[in-house]
Motif scaffolding. Sequence first.
Motif, short mmCIF file in Angstrom:
data_model
loop_
_atom_site.label_atom_id
_atom_site.label_comp_id
_atom_site.label_asym_id
_atom_site.label_seq_id
_atom_site.Cartn_x
_atom_site.Cartn_y
_atom_site.Cartn_z
N ASN A 44 0.90 -1.32 -0.03
CA ASN A 44 -0.25 -0.13 0.04
C ASN A 44 0.73 1.23 -0.15
O ASN A 44 0.75 2.26 -0.69
CB ASN A 44 -0.86 -0.01 1.19
N GLU A 45 2.03 1.10 0.76
CA GLU A 45 2.83 2.43 0.79
C GLU A 45 3.47 2.84 -0.57
O GLU A 45 3.57 3.87 -1.01
CB GLU A 45 3.91 2.19 1.70
N LEU A 46 3.86 1.54 -1.25
CA LEU A 46 4.59 1.71 -2.56
C LEU A 46 3.60 2.28 -3.38
O LEU A 46 3.77 3.10 -4.25
CB LEU A 46 5.16 0.43 -2.81
N LEU A 47 2.13 1.71 -3.46
CA LEU A 47 1.00 2.24 -4.42
C LEU A 47 1.01 3.71 -4.02
O LEU A 47 0.91 4.41 -4.86
CB LEU A 47 -0.02 1.46 -3.97
N CYS A 186 2.38 -1.43 -24.71
CA CYS A 186 1.24 -1.52 -25.60
C CYS A 186 0.20 -0.72 -24.71
O CYS A 186 -0.43 0.20 -25.20
CB CYS A 186 0.66 -2.80 -25.60
N GLY A 187 0.19 -0.64 -23.32
CA GLY A 187 -0.75 -0.11 -22.69
C GLY A 187 -1.02 -0.96 -21.18
O GLY A 187 -0.01 -1.53 -21.08
N PRO A 188 -2.40 -0.72 -20.72
CA PRO A 188 -2.34 -1.50 -19.47
C PRO A 188 -2.54 -3.04 -19.98
O PRO A 188 -2.91 -3.43 -20.70
CB PRO A 188 -3.79 -1.05 -18.99
N GLY A 189 -1.65 -3.75 -18.79
CA GLY A 189 -1.70 -5.43 -18.88
C GLY A 189 -2.81 -5.87 -18.01
O GLY A 189 -3.90 -5.83 -18.36
N ASN A 190 -2.35 -6.10 -16.72
CA ASN A 190 -3.66 -6.56 -15.59
C ASN A 190 -3.70 -5.63 -14.57
O ASN A 190 -4.58 -5.57 -14.05
CB ASN A 190 -2.66 -7.61 -15.10
N ILE A 197 -11.09 -5.18 -9.35
CA ILE A 197 -11.30 -6.30 -8.52
C ILE A 197 -10.79 -6.06 -7.09
O ILE A 197 -11.48 -6.25 -6.21
CB ILE A 197 -11.02 -7.71 -8.90
N MET A 198 -9.80 -5.17 -7.00
CA MET A 198 -9.25 -4.73 -5.66
C MET A 198 -10.43 -3.81 -5.03
O MET A 198 -10.97 -4.08 -3.94
CB MET A 198 -7.98 -4.25 -5.93
N LYS A 199 -10.88 -2.88 -6.05
CA LYS A 199 -11.84 -2.20 -5.28
C LYS A 199 -13.18 -2.74 -4.80
O LYS A 199 -13.91 -2.34 -3.94
CB LYS A 199 -12.30 -1.05 -6.53
N ASN A 246 -4.55 4.21 -14.26
CA ASN A 246 -5.00 4.11 -12.79
C ASN A 246 -6.50 4.01 -12.66
O ASN A 246 -7.29 4.43 -13.56
CB ASN A 246 -4.28 5.01 -12.20
N LEU A 247 -6.84 3.90 -11.45
CA LEU A 247 -8.19 3.79 -11.26
C LEU A 247 -8.90 5.14 -11.60
O LEU A 247 -10.00 5.36 -11.90
CB LEU A 247 -8.51 3.48 -9.52
N ASP A 248 -8.19 6.09 -11.40
CA ASP A 248 -8.83 7.54 -11.49
C ASP A 248 -9.01 7.55 -13.14
O ASP A 248 -10.22 8.25 -13.55
CB ASP A 248 -7.83 8.71 -11.27
N TRP A 249 -8.23 7.11 -13.85
CA TRP A 249 -8.48 7.28 -15.51
C TRP A 249 -9.61 6.55 -15.79
O TRP A 249 -10.58 6.82 -16.46
CB TRP A 249 -7.15 6.43 -16.08
N LEU A 250 -9.69 5.07 -15.16
CA LEU A 250 -11.03 4.25 -15.45
C LEU A 250 -12.31 5.12 -15.10
O LEU A 250 -13.13 4.96 -15.83
CB LEU A 250 -10.84 3.14 -14.76
N GLU A 251 -12.13 5.75 -13.90
CA GLU A 251 -13.29 5.96 -13.26
C GLU A 251 -13.72 7.56 -13.84
O GLU A 251 -14.84 8.05 -13.52
CB GLU A 251 -13.29 6.21 -11.44
N SER A 252 -12.88 8.15 -14.59
CA SER A 252 -13.13 9.34 -15.32
C SER A 252 -14.01 8.94 -16.70
O SER A 252 -14.58 9.76 -17.20
CB SER A 252 -12.10 10.14 -15.64
#
Length: 365
Positions: A44-47, A186-190, A197-199, A246-252
């Motif tokens: 979590n800290e690294l994230l 190429c872009g996002p992998g996993n 799924i974490m969210k 990242n999640l912000d990108w997706l949630e936008s």
Amino acid sequence: MTVYFGAMSGTSLDGVDIVAVDFYEEKPRVIGIESEELPKKLRNELLNLCSPGFDEINRSQKAANELSELYALVANNLMSKLKLAPKDVRAIGAHGQTIRHNPQFGATTQLINGSLLAELTEVDVITDFRHRDMAAEGEGAPLVPAFHYSVFSSQEPRAIVNIGGISNVTYIGGAGKSEETFGFDCGPGNMLMDAWIMKHFGERYDKDGRWAASGKINQVLLTELFEKEPYFRRVPPKSTGRELFNLDWLESKSIQKVPKADVQRTLLELTVCSIKKSILDFCPSVKEIFVCGGGALNPLLMQTLKNAFRDIKVGSTDMLGIETQSVEGAAFAWLAKQFIEHRPGNLPAVTGAKGFRVLGCLYPA
Ligand SMILES: Nc1ncnc2c1ncn2[C@@H]1O[C@H](COP(=O)(O)OP(=O)(O)O)[C@@H](O)[C@H]1O
Ligand SMILES: [Mg+2]
């Protein structure tokens, strides 16, 4: 034996993999791998350190030391397992944890304390593989294509696709044609699938793509994610990371009304679409693709990727003699060897650097 260790912890933040490679014969041989998950707190800290925040300097120092202790534990376990003494390992190539990558101003940060790792393992440690390439005006990434070229080239053009947090492709024009080899992200992998799924379930990843398999592709969302994101249309060399995907990108995006499992399935499709576009647009006359990285262990992702290509065979690097999970670590063992032998570790055609450079920095045992 001429043994080097390569230590990798990628953008997925899943853990540390250390791979032992024997370079004695012409064809390198992976002789062992040892992995350890990141403890939740450190993860979590690294994230958190991947984006701007309070007191980053002290927090980065602490995280780098904790991570280095974990690298040391894994390296020492691997030495025990292989019955090797520190003097039997020529060097450890340690990538560290990328928390920022800013090719636009020529800087990058991989958290790792090379001195501490050398102290705790009694082995020479090489770190900081990216800056020299950037100093020579390269993107400093991706670095693994040079290794892919050295071990996977054949007469026919090939593509190696690594699906980690980010996915990257290496195009190998053919043996003896290093200048025709190139690679890019190429872009996002996993990464987005992991974040989603974490969210919703608190799980680190979608095991075997089961949750994604329960959903449907949402074409409208896929168009928004794929067609509207300029990164996918940029011409290589290019690299990316958590700063963008990242999640912000997706949630936008317009996900609010889409069932959650459908979002997951659509994200898997996005990974496949970006790999497919990368291969078809920039990797001419490839007949075979070999996949490595954690994504190769996701059967739905592999099947979807196979279905995406009509005339191109999709397999995994297991078929080429290096297990999917060992390729990235083995690349850093190779980069350490290149450094020790004072040979270049980059391919200018890949990173955009002005020339070949010896990459890394030594922390003697
Ligand atoms: N059985 C599996 N099913 C689905 N995904 C998997 C599986 N095993 C690994 N993965 C994915 O692979 C990722 C780790 O891949 P890895 O190659 O280590 O990436 P990185 O280099 O970014 O650390 C995990 O976060 C997960 O998303
Ligand atoms: Mg990993």
